[in-house]
Each structure stands twice: as structure tokens, then as C-alpha cells.
Design a protein around this motif. Sequence first.
Motif, mmCIF file in Angstrom:
data_model
loop_
_atom_site.group_PDB
_atom_site.id
_atom_site.type_symbol
_atom_site.label_atom_id
_atom_site.label_comp_id
_atom_site.label_asym_id
_atom_site.label_seq_id
_atom_site.Cartn_x
_atom_site.Cartn_y
_atom_site.Cartn_z
ATOM 1 N N THR B 253 0.886 -1.226 -0.006
ATOM 2 C CA THR B 253 0.077 -0.043 -0.013
ATOM 3 C C THR B 253 0.886 1.179 0.108
ATOM 4 O OG1 THR B 253 -1.718 -1.303 1.249
ATOM 5 C CG2 THR B 253 -2.004 1.079 1.181
ATOM 6 N N VAL B 254 2.043 1.272 0.872
ATOM 7 C CA VAL B 254 2.879 2.601 1.157
ATOM 8 C C VAL B 254 3.649 2.690 -0.344
ATOM 9 C CG1 VAL B 254 4.581 3.482 2.229
ATOM 10 C CG2 VAL B 254 2.586 2.263 3.633
ATOM 11 N N SER B 255 3.836 1.694 -0.853
ATOM 12 C CA SER B 255 4.685 1.707 -1.895
ATOM 13 C C SER B 255 3.926 2.320 -3.311
ATOM 14 C CB SER B 255 5.322 0.448 -2.314
ATOM 15 O OG SER B 255 4.293 -0.492 -2.843
ATOM 16 N N CYS B 256 2.795 2.148 -3.240
ATOM 17 C CA CYS B 256 1.763 2.735 -4.231
ATOM 18 C C CYS B 256 1.417 4.164 -4.074
ATOM 19 C CB CYS B 256 0.376 1.811 -4.263
ATOM 20 S SG CYS B 256 0.713 0.272 -4.980
ATOM 21 N N MET B 257 1.736 4.856 -2.596
ATOM 22 C CA MET B 257 1.401 5.915 -2.401
ATOM 23 C C MET B 257 2.462 6.841 -2.830
ATOM 24 S SD MET B 257 -0.262 5.265 1.538
ATOM 25 C CE MET B 257 -0.654 6.863 1.673
ATOM 26 N N PHE B 284 -5.448 1.142 6.581
ATOM 27 C CA PHE B 284 -4.017 1.879 6.655
ATOM 28 C C PHE B 284 -3.611 2.978 5.673
ATOM 29 C CE2 PHE B 284 -3.613 -2.258 8.890
ATOM 30 C CZ PHE B 284 -2.615 -1.937 9.902
ATOM 31 N N GLN B 285 -4.091 3.018 4.594
ATOM 32 C CA GLN B 285 -4.040 3.859 3.541
ATOM 33 C C GLN B 285 -4.378 5.241 3.922
ATOM 34 O OE1 GLN B 285 -4.738 2.967 -0.433
ATOM 35 N NE2 GLN B 285 -5.156 5.070 -1.041
ATOM 36 N N ASN B 286 -5.524 5.230 4.717
ATOM 37 C CA ASN B 286 -5.995 6.489 5.009
ATOM 38 C C ASN B 286 -5.325 7.237 6.286
ATOM 39 O OD1 ASN B 286 -8.191 6.200 3.214
ATOM 40 N ND2 ASN B 286 -9.877 6.136 4.413
ATOM 41 N N LEU B 287 -4.843 6.358 7.015
ATOM 42 C CA LEU B 287 -4.176 6.882 7.944
ATOM 43 C C LEU B 287 -2.885 7.286 7.924
ATOM 44 C CD1 LEU B 287 -5.120 4.069 11.031
ATOM 45 C CD2 LEU B 287 -5.742 6.439 10.908
ATOM 46 N N ILE B 292 0.912 11.659 6.361
ATOM 47 C CA ILE B 292 2.037 12.504 5.378
ATOM 48 C C ILE B 292 1.487 13.737 5.110
ATOM 49 C CG2 ILE B 292 2.804 12.300 2.980
ATOM 50 C CD1 ILE B 292 2.499 9.211 3.136
ATOM 51 N N LYS B 293 0.055 13.766 5.012
ATOM 52 C CA LYS B 293 -0.553 15.261 4.329
ATOM 53 C C LYS B 293 -0.224 16.151 5.523
ATOM 54 C CE LYS B 293 -4.376 14.039 2.330
ATOM 55 N NZ LYS B 293 -5.712 13.815 2.320
ATOM 56 N N TYR B 294 -0.409 15.819 6.808
ATOM 57 C CA TYR B 294 -0.115 16.978 7.881
ATOM 58 C C TYR B 294 1.006 17.109 8.543
ATOM 59 C CZ TYR B 294 -5.242 17.074 6.799
ATOM 60 O OH TYR B 294 -6.584 17.105 6.144
#
Lengths: 365, 382
Positions: B253-257, B284-287, B292-294
Amino acid sequence: MFIYSTQTTEVVNAIKKHVRSNTALISIAEHTDIDVEGLIQELNKEGIAFMGGIFPKVIHGNKIFEKGIVANTLHNIEKLFVIRGISYKNYRIPPIDFKDRDYSLFTYVDGLTSNISHFLNRLYLNYGMETTYFGGGAGSLSLEQKPCVFNNEGLFEDAAVVGVMRMTSRIGVKHGWKKVDGPFIVTKADGNIIKEINWKNPFEVYRSVVEKHSKRKFNEHNFFDLAKGYPFGLVKKEGECIVRDPLMVNESGELICVGEVENNAVVDILNGNKESLINAAKSAAAECIYQSENPRKAIIIDCISRILFLEKHFDEELNAITKLIKDQYPDVSIGGALTIGEISSYGEGFLELYNKTTVVGMFEL
Amino acid sequence: MKIENHILTILQLYEYAMAIGKSLDYNESCNNFIRLILKRKNLNAAWILSNENNKYVCKYSIPFGRKSIVKTQPDLNNLLHGIDSFELFNNNALALSTAPIKLKDGHLAVFNLKEEGYLFLYSKKNNIDAQDLSKLQPVISKFMNALKACRVFSDQQRLLKNLEKQNQELSDYAHMVSHDLKSPLRSIDALTSWITEDYYDHFDVEGKNQLNEIRFSVNKMDAMIKGILDYSTIDKNQSETYDVDLYTLVKETVSCMSVPENISVMIDELPKVRGDKFRLQQLFQNLVDNAIKYNDKEQGLVNISVVDNNQFWKFYVSDNGKGIDSKYFDKIFQTFGKLENRKDSTGIGLAVVKKIVHMYEGSIWVESTLGLGTTFFFTLRK
């Protein structure tokens, strides 16, 4: 009117002549050699409204008959209906627009079906104190359930036929059974089966009381012979208890009664004798005679098990009732039936199903 | 004889008491008890009145009555309010007027059932006396409590039904709105796309910016609609559960973000759990996306880890970002509960996370210190 004939046409003609444009109440003794469904068809062809039942024996005057038909006139019928599927509890009691006057409800119910008390509850819930209630359980003394109540719609099993009349009636109810031992608690019951008394096997408790009192022993074959003299009584606040007749004992020692017994009901074990039963029947008759003003007919609903207990002395009971009525009202016609369960509102209280009881009704116009 | 009568009275009270509390249905509860009292005491009628909005409403009656509402009047109020526990009335016209059936005379016992109203027992003949009522009082108190239990149960059932209905309506509404909104949105997207292709060079700088703004807004709205749909269908489409290797899943998941270069995402050993791969990925993706975003630090850190917590795994996703003021801890899990008006935020992500965790019978909470970072904890059943 008593009808000896078993020829359908003659029976229909006799009934037609007797009731004219009124409704007929027809009580048939179970051994009468007549095709009841054929009779229903012929009565319908003649346009006669009727309701009736088939009973172990019928009463006319001061005599009981194993064969024959008793026809009574039901005047001023407001509503005549049949309730089917009594055991399933899934039916509707039709509404009646009661006016400010006296009404009498007469019902014959299949005495060998289950949930009769539920049916009576439903009647009372719907009609309450607007009417008096009177009736009995139809069926065969063989205790084999079969079609036994009828009206213009047909002959039915697991059903009740009901007639509501604009009529004043006075009702006397008595049984004369007296306490031998008690009180006991029916700690477990299911419908008409007593499964536990005082948290013990019910037959063990019952047997110890009955054998001690009767000085006789139960064996494999004599349960009813002994038990017919020792019914249960559901204890009430005042007045006579409600009798429950133990018919048989099953292999688990559970007692099967005519009529329902509630869980945790307080009961006595009763016994009677010729004098107490006959005196009670006389009291029932006296009670309604005393209240009556201008009766046209008397209907006697007496339990078949009283005759099984009193045997040859039952004539004395019937004579005692009819004599009281005739002494006071010589012109009153007397009819009735020996039933499997009797129905009335005790002392104008809640509607009940009785066993081993005499119910006398005096009907006025 | 006296002792025998005493025993009989106790046994009858036992019979009455045992008829109470067998059902949580109001009518059945009344039938079991009141019918027995009427039978055993040769009474003729009974009814229960409760005071609702200045009217006495008949909640139950034997026999059925025609009148369901009795108007309050000062005399009647005084009469009833004056009853502390019970009272016996003989031929009292006012008391008899409360009956749902026509009654001219007779004897009436009235029990005060407090919040449950008043129980009336009627005898045409004189089959009730004060001594009787006094003996009945403790049993009637038990009956009153049973009625209260019935009422509370019925209120709960009603509330549950309403909640279920409202949930269904909300879900249907979200579904419908999402689908209805998507259609014109696609048209706008297609039209702006054609305009861009055919006329982009004809716009000046401001026009081009506005066109880009339209396309950005369309994309954001599309993401929000997708979020609403996701949120409303999380617990509706119950998917099969199976063993999911979370370490592999989270790593993929993280590798795709698109993770900025200044942020490091550390993934510790994670266990296998039973669940649906798609939902767990979403969780997990949303968390991680939020972490990352904030993140406002030069060297951003995001750590994903787990601890064994008996019957549950306790996971956490921590960051060294801006942190969240504790007063917003509840708000952030609400749909559209955004703390900042960012263009790339829909405000649905954490609501979706919470719903997924609850779907797996877990719980989620947040701990944070402003300026230092935030940790989201959640549990999943082993």
C-alpha cells in the motif's frame, strides 16, 4: 321438544313446526342414528336458522337419552356464528352492536379440543358484561375427537358455534365437590396437562391423597374409575372452586385433565358424594329460579362425568333440578345436554370453563 | 382454620406473583397477571389509565373498551392524585367514569402504579374489600415494576427500530446522492476536457487558471462522492474474511502512495489478521495518507507498528507532524470533520477508518501533542 324420529324429513318438519321463524338450538345424543350433515342440508333448504351440538347424552324434561334430539327455540337472535380453529387461537370474534338491554350468549364448543379457555377469554374480551354466557362442550364419550358442533354453515371439529340473543337469562352454577386435601401448587403445567405438583411428580402426590382417602389402590386399569371421584379444584377467593377433571395419567406420571390448569395454580384435591352433588345441583337450579321473573325455558348443562360418578343416582340429581323448576314454573320447557365441560360466567364474574359442574339457565324474553 | 386461610392467602399471592414478569410485552404481561386476578377473585373488569399530555389514556382493558381517552378534569385529578397506594370506591360515579366500558354502579379498587398510571379492578358484586387490596399491594408493586420494564424495553425497541430505519435512510440517501451527483459531474468533466483539448490556446492566463480550477474542483468532488459511497457501504457489503498478511499488505500500500522525499515511512513486523484485504488496505492507506499530508517537519517520520493486547492486536500509526488539539479528537472521526480547509482533503478518510475498525469489532482513538505529532491507535480482534 324431544324428537325420537331418525328420518331427516320428519326431524326437519318437527323442528320447523317447533321453532317457526325463530332459531333452533339442536342437541343430538351421540348414538342417534341420523346423518347430521344430511340434516344440516335439509334444514338449510327449509331456511331454518340453527346451531347445535352432538353430546354423550341429552336431557329432556327429567329424563336423559342416549339417542334422540332435543330442539329448543332461540328467540330474538342478534347474531349466529361459528368460530373455527379453536386450538390454533387464530380467529376473530365478530363485533356486535350491543344496545342498552339484556343479552344472552349461548355456545357449544368442541369439548375435546385444546385452548377452550383461550376462546372463552376472547369472547369475554370482546363482549364483556354486555351479555350473560351459557354453554357446554360437545363431543363423544369415547373421547375420540370428531366433528361435533354445527350450524347453517356445516358440521365442525375444533370449533364453537355461538348464538347471541336479545334475551334476559339467569344462570346458576354449582358442583358440590368438597376439599379432601390441599392446598397444593401446580408448579408446572402445560395446557391441560399437570406436570408437577409441589415440585414433585403429580401422580405420586395425587395417588397418595386419593389412595389414603378412598382406601383403594390405583392399578394399570382403574385410573379413571378412581379419579372420577377425586377431581382437582382451582381455588378461588370466594365461592366454589373451579373443578378440573383428571382423565388419565401418562407414562411420565403427568395428569391429563379436561380444561386448562395454569402454572402455579393453587389446587385442592376434592371428593363428593351423592348428597353433596345433588344438593349442589339443586342450589344451582334454585339460584337461577330465585332470580328469574318470567322464564320461558330452562336449559340444563350437566357434566357427563357427574353421571359416571353418580351412576343410577344421577336421575335423582336431574329430578331434583326439574322438580324445583316445575314447582315454580310449571309451563317452562326443560332441555339440555350432558357435556364435556360446562361454560358460564361464575356469579357474573369472569367467563370460565368448568368440569363436573351443573349449570342451569332460565331464559326469559 | 385461621392458619389454613393464612397459608391459602400466601399461596394465592405466590400464584399472582409468579404470573408477573414472564414477558416484556406490555399486553402479554397485563394478560398474564390481570386475567388471573379477575378469574380468581370473580371480578368483572380491569383497566389501566396513564396520564399522557393532560389526558388519561387507556393502555389496557379487559374487556376491550370503546373509550380510549378520558379527559382530565379537576375532580378526577384530585380523586386519583389523592390515592397514595390504593383506594376502594363503592358506586362512585366519577371513579366509574374512567372505565373504557359503560358502568353504572359497582365496586372499584384503584391502585396507584406511579409512572405506569392507575390500575382499576371492577366488581359488579362486592367481591373486593380493603383487606384484600392490602394483601395484593406488594404483588401490585411487583406488577408495576414489570410494566416499567416492559415500557423501557418497548422504548428501546422503538429507538432501535428508528435508528435502523434512519441508518438505512441515510445509507440509501448517500447512495442515491452519490450516484445522482456523479452523472452531472462526469458531464462537467467531459465538457471541460473537450474545452481544454479544443480551445486551451484561446484562453488567456486567467482563463486557463479558472479552467484548471474547475477541473481540480471536479476531481475533488469526485473524490468526495467516492468517499461518501465508500463510507455508506463499508458495513453493508459484508465481504468474506480470510487471513491477511498485514505486513505485506501495508508495504504494498505504502509503495503505491506518493510519499514525499522528506518523509520516511517505517513499517514494523505486522501480524496476520482475519479480514478483507480491500478494507484493511483502505484503513492503513487513510491513516498513512493523513500522517503524510499533515506533516510540517523537514524530516517527516511515520511509523506503523503493533503490540499484542491479549485478544486483540493494538496497531498504531504515529507521526511527528503538526499534532491535533485534543478538543478535536472526536470531530476528526466525523464525516466531513476537517480541521483544515485543504484542497486535497475530503474530510471522510478518518470516518471511513473508524467505520472499518468498528466493523471488525475494534476500537480507535487518538493521542496527540501539538507541534510534536500524533498517534492513531486501533485494535483488531485476533
